[in-house]
Write a protein that holds these residues in place. Structure first.
Motif, mmCIF file in Angstrom:
data_model
loop_
_atom_site.group_PDB
_atom_site.id
_atom_site.type_symbol
_atom_site.label_atom_id
_atom_site.label_comp_id
_atom_site.label_asym_id
_atom_site.label_seq_id
_atom_site.Cartn_x
_atom_site.Cartn_y
_atom_site.Cartn_z
ATOM 1 N N LEU A 62 -20.687 34.684 -67.168
ATOM 2 C CA LEU A 62 -21.504 35.841 -66.816
ATOM 3 C C LEU A 62 -21.827 35.733 -65.335
ATOM 4 O O LEU A 62 -22.454 34.763 -64.900
ATOM 5 C CB LEU A 62 -22.790 35.858 -67.639
ATOM 6 N N PHE A 63 -21.363 36.708 -64.569
ATOM 7 C CA PHE A 63 -21.689 36.764 -63.147
ATOM 8 C C PHE A 63 -22.932 37.610 -62.989
ATOM 9 O O PHE A 63 -23.048 38.671 -63.603
ATOM 10 C CB PHE A 63 -20.540 37.373 -62.341
ATOM 11 N N PHE A 86 -23.532 30.225 -72.250
ATOM 12 C CA PHE A 86 -22.962 31.013 -71.162
ATOM 13 C C PHE A 86 -22.754 30.154 -69.930
ATOM 14 O O PHE A 86 -23.605 29.337 -69.576
ATOM 15 C CB PHE A 86 -23.910 32.158 -70.758
ATOM 16 N N GLY A 87 -21.631 30.372 -69.266
ATOM 17 C CA GLY A 87 -21.477 29.888 -67.906
ATOM 18 C C GLY A 87 -22.086 30.967 -67.029
ATOM 19 O O GLY A 87 -21.714 32.131 -67.146
ATOM 20 N N VAL A 88 -23.035 30.626 -66.201
ATOM 21 C CA VAL A 88 -23.752 31.600 -65.381
ATOM 22 C C VAL A 88 -23.483 31.316 -63.915
ATOM 23 O O VAL A 88 -23.673 30.190 -63.454
ATOM 24 C CB VAL A 88 -25.277 31.543 -65.648
ATOM 25 N N GLU A 89 -23.031 32.336 -63.202
ATOM 26 C CA GLU A 89 -22.772 32.210 -61.773
ATOM 27 C C GLU A 89 -23.525 33.315 -61.045
ATOM 28 O O GLU A 89 -23.277 34.494 -61.296
ATOM 29 C CB GLU A 89 -21.276 32.334 -61.471
ATOM 30 N N ALA A 90 -24.465 32.937 -60.193
ATOM 31 C CA ALA A 90 -25.214 33.901 -59.390
ATOM 32 C C ALA A 90 -24.651 33.925 -57.977
ATOM 33 O O ALA A 90 -24.356 32.876 -57.405
ATOM 34 C CB ALA A 90 -26.688 33.534 -59.360
ATOM 35 N N MET A 91 -24.472 35.126 -57.448
ATOM 36 C CA MET A 91 -23.974 35.310 -56.089
ATOM 37 C C MET A 91 -24.381 36.698 -55.624
ATOM 38 O O MET A 91 -24.880 37.486 -56.429
ATOM 39 C CB MET A 91 -22.463 35.110 -56.031
ATOM 40 N N SER A 92 -24.183 37.005 -54.370
ATOM 41 C CA SER A 92 -24.496 38.352 -53.900
ATOM 42 C C SER A 92 -23.697 39.361 -54.726
ATOM 43 O O SER A 92 -22.622 39.040 -55.250
ATOM 44 C CB SER A 92 -24.177 38.498 -52.412
ATOM 45 N N SER A 93 -24.210 40.560 -54.846
ATOM 46 C CA SER A 93 -23.510 41.566 -55.659
ATOM 47 C C SER A 93 -22.102 41.875 -55.147
ATOM 48 O O SER A 93 -21.172 41.969 -55.949
ATOM 49 C CB SER A 93 -24.352 42.841 -55.776
#
Length: 118
Positions: A62-63, A86-93
């Motif tokens: 899930l990005f 969940f694998g969670v990856e946060a980054m700029s939109s």
């Protein structure tokens, strides 16, 4: 040089974005939103975990697009998502859109939750 056409199977790629919106499947959608194999729908932001949890077992990554700049998502949300596998990856939109499109084109099981850009 051989060119291959990219075929998206279960979800549509992000085609573009601007202040407060994302273009998906030729349609302009107001952000925040959630998109993936189930289609595109509004998302209530960090306090709205239920639509994300509904993807359990159906996506591997899930990005989360955090807007114009990269930011940490609330630790409580990350903990709940990771506890459910969940694998969670946060980054700029913008970066999240690009990464989502690449993995989607590879047939990966991904979803994307997006906060608006300014």
């Amino acid at each position: 040089m051989r060119l291959n056409e990219v075929v998206y199977t279960d979800a549509q790629p992000i085609e573009g974005y601007g202040p407060g919106f994302f273009r998906i499947g030729g349609e302009k959608h107001a952000a925040p939103l959630l998109t993936g194999y189930k289609g595109t729908a509004p998302w209530g932001g960090y306090d709205d975990a239920d639509p994300l949890l509904a993807l359990e077992g159906a996506v591997d990554v899930l990005f989360i697009g955090t807007g114009d700049d990269i930011a940490h998502i609330p630790s409580g949300l990350r903990t709940v998502l990771e506890a459910r596998g969940f694998g969670v990856e946060a980054m700029s939109s913008p970066a999240a859109c690009r990464t989502y499109n690449v993995l989607l084109s590879e047939g990966r099981r991904v979803a994307l939750a997006l906060l608006p850009t300014g």
